[in-house]
Write a protein that holds these residues in place. Structure first.
Motif, short mmCIF file in Angstrom:
data_model
loop_
_atom_site.label_atom_id
_atom_site.label_comp_id
_atom_site.label_asym_id
_atom_site.label_seq_id
_atom_site.Cartn_x
_atom_site.Cartn_y
_atom_site.Cartn_z
N TRP A 26 12.23 -25.47 -7.79
CA TRP A 26 12.54 -24.34 -8.67
C TRP A 26 13.89 -24.59 -9.34
O TRP A 26 14.86 -24.99 -8.68
CB TRP A 26 12.63 -23.05 -7.84
N ILE A 52 16.47 -22.38 -11.69
CA ILE A 52 16.73 -21.02 -12.20
C ILE A 52 18.10 -21.01 -12.85
O ILE A 52 19.11 -21.33 -12.22
CB ILE A 52 16.66 -19.99 -11.05
N PRO A 79 18.82 -13.73 -13.70
CA PRO A 79 18.03 -14.89 -14.12
C PRO A 79 17.68 -14.84 -15.60
O PRO A 79 17.17 -13.84 -16.10
CB PRO A 79 16.77 -14.80 -13.24
N SER A 123 16.22 -17.89 -17.18
CA SER A 123 15.02 -18.72 -17.28
C SER A 123 14.74 -19.31 -15.92
O SER A 123 15.65 -19.50 -15.10
CB SER A 123 15.20 -19.83 -18.31
N PHE A 124 13.46 -19.59 -15.66
CA PHE A 124 13.09 -20.16 -14.36
C PHE A 124 11.75 -20.86 -14.48
O PHE A 124 10.90 -20.49 -15.29
CB PHE A 124 13.02 -19.06 -13.29
N THR A 147 14.17 -16.30 -5.77
CA THR A 147 13.05 -17.19 -6.06
C THR A 147 11.73 -16.44 -5.96
O THR A 147 10.83 -16.62 -6.79
CB THR A 147 13.08 -18.40 -5.11
N CYS A 183 11.28 -14.35 -9.04
CA CYS A 183 10.88 -15.16 -10.20
C CYS A 183 9.41 -15.55 -10.09
O CYS A 183 8.67 -15.52 -11.09
CB CYS A 183 11.75 -16.41 -10.28
N ARG A 229 7.25 -12.64 -11.10
CA ARG A 229 7.22 -12.45 -12.56
C ARG A 229 6.29 -13.45 -13.23
O ARG A 229 5.56 -13.10 -14.17
CB ARG A 229 8.65 -12.57 -13.12
N CYS A 242 2.11 -20.73 -9.14
CA CYS A 242 3.28 -20.84 -10.03
C CYS A 242 3.40 -22.24 -10.62
O CYS A 242 3.76 -22.40 -11.80
CB CYS A 242 4.55 -20.47 -9.26
#
Length: 478
Positions: free
Chosen positions: A140, A142, A150, A152-153, A241, A244, A247, A361
């Protein structure tokens, strides 16, 4: 008055608890063989990020290292790189290893040894992010603002190498001395900012004393589990994390698994407000529960009472399949203790759900279809997590209860100093917290909530794993 004498330790047999809950420690030979022969299915397509100086932070002696981190300050905020053990790359769908892990659901932790989700040759060996060796990982990245929001990730498959393993006490000592390694120099600032961001969005964090059963030769004792600022900062890395990941799954719709918790009923919050008023704790009407609790001195009787009552606000945690939501309204997506949508993705060596959610993800970030084994198995994984979460909680409680009863059995009739967490109501007895040894237990009589009182031990039965106290005297207001 017979004064309390320090309780040291006692022999305790946890075998009956393993039997009671059907915890099988032996893995089927075929699954062990598959774990031993596991290879990285994505070895040819991984990016090489062994240049990042990752480190791990885990309890002393832990070998199943799921996460390695590197966090750096940038001119505009922070960059967090968080490597997670890539179990989806080494476990073959429909294999004996997959079937066994999907039955077990998670690692069960007992004081005398764990019952692992995966064979140790994998979880403590070739898949663990041990220092000094290259390992496949879901990496990841981030990017965060100055306020640790945050921006962008994304997550991708990478090869990583941890440089060093630390425990929490080591990192805390380094933070206090100003000698944190470069990989962690930004962690304290990041952690504090993320804690504040959580409070701003309504997060609720309880700092109740946590009991730990500790070995002392062939005997066992109870102590309060140490909680450092590093625990809190490191927890924020995992929570961020998970937020994110949630999302990503929500934005792509359809396939996804969230860890959710409904908002507490207003009646429960109003009850807490009445308790706070009775204890003399100032709680302005516009201050949410989480911020009020965060402002308390956790070592005071009033804080213990309010945090104990606040456990009633954090009920109904579950696993929500996005595909089953006809209308995914915000209230059905949020984990109320976190104040945002959240998913488990950071502990695949120890928790089944994380292998599935990480794969979702990875697919979304790569712009490819979610693997069929994930789509077909996600509902089953969610059900296994629901079942085993309940078992895990009961196993942990049973181990503590057995140790409490065994250690205290010779002390029936002894008096202890205790804080009254809950007064008796109706058919429910009072509840008290004794600090030495650290136990939470029912108490006969009518002690006043929030007072520090003297209580007498009247029950300590290892066969039923029960202890109980009686209040017969007076106390002082806490």
């Amino acid at each position: 008055m017979q004064l309390h004498q320090r309780i040291v330790s006692a022999p305790v047999d946890f075998g009956a608890i393993r039997s009671e809950f059907g915890l099988a420690s032996d893995y089927p030979p075929e699954a062990v063989s598959e774990a031993r022969d596991a290879t990285d299915a994505f070895a040819d397509s991984r990016i090489d990020r062994t240049d990042i100086e990752f480190v791990t932070i885990d309890p002393p002696g832990a070998m199943d290292l799921d996460q390695a981190l590197h966090i750096a300050r940038t001119p505009t905020g922070f960059t967090l790189n968080y490597a997670i053990a890539d179990l989806g790359a080494v476990i073959v769908a429909d294999s004996a290893l997959a079937a066994e892990s999907e039955q077990r659901g998670q690692t069960f932790y007992l004081p005398d040894g764990n019952v692992p989700l995966h064979p140790p040759v994998l979880s403590e060996g070739t898949a663990s992010l041990l220092p000094g060796v290259d390992r496949p990982a879901a990496l990841w990245t981030i990017e965060l603002s100055e306020d640790a929001v945050p921006l962008s990730f994304s997550v991708m498959r990478a090869m990583v190498r941890s440089r060093e393993r630390f425990d929490y006490a080591q990192v805390q000592a380094a933070a206090d001395a100003g000698t944190l390694p470069p990989s962690l120099v930004a962690l304290p600032e990041f952690g504090r900012l993320r804690i504040e961001a959580g409070l701003a969005q309504g997060a609720i964090s309880l700092r109740l004393p946590s009991q730990d059963v500790v070995a002392e030769g062939d005997r066992w004792r109870l102590e309060l589990e140490p909680r450092t600022a590093v625990d809190d900062w490191n927890e924020q890395v995992s929570l961020l994390t998970g937020m994110c990941a949630a999302r990503i799954m929500i934005e792509h719709k359809g396939v996804g698994l969230l860890r959710t918790m409904p908002a507490p009923p207003s009646s429960a919050v109003e009850s807490m407000r009445r308790t706070a008023a009775a204890l003399g704790v100032q709680w302005p009407a516009d201050v949410p529960v989480g911020r009020m609790l965060a402002g308390l001195d956790a070592n005071t009787p009033a804080a213990l009472v309010l945090m104990s009552e606040a456990t009633g606000l954090l009920r109904g945690a579950g696993y929500t399949l996005l595909a089953e939501l006809a209308e995914p309204t915000p209230d059905r997506l949020v984990h109320s203790a976190i104040g945002a949508p959240y998913a488990h993705v950071t502990a695949p060596l120890r928790r089944l759900a994380d292998r599935f959610t990480t794969e979702i993800c990875l697919a979304h970030c790569a712009g490819v279809e979610v693997p069929r084994w994930v789509v077909d198995g996600l509902a089953g994984a969610a059900e296994t997590m629901r079942r085993t979460d309940g078992v895990s909680s009961k196993v942990g409680r049973a181990c503590v209860d057995l140790t409490e009863a065994t250690v205290l059995a010779p002390r029936i009739g002894t008096e202890f100093t205790a804080v009254v967490l809950r007064a008796a109501t109706g058919t429910r007895p009072a509840e008290v917290f004794v600090a030495d040894p650290p136990v939470l237990a029912r108490c006969e009589g009518e002690p006043v909530e929030g007072q520090t009182v003297s209580v007498r031990l009247v029950v300590a039965d290892p066969a039923t794993r029960t202890i109980g106290f009686a209040y017969e005297g007076t106390g002082t207001k806490g």
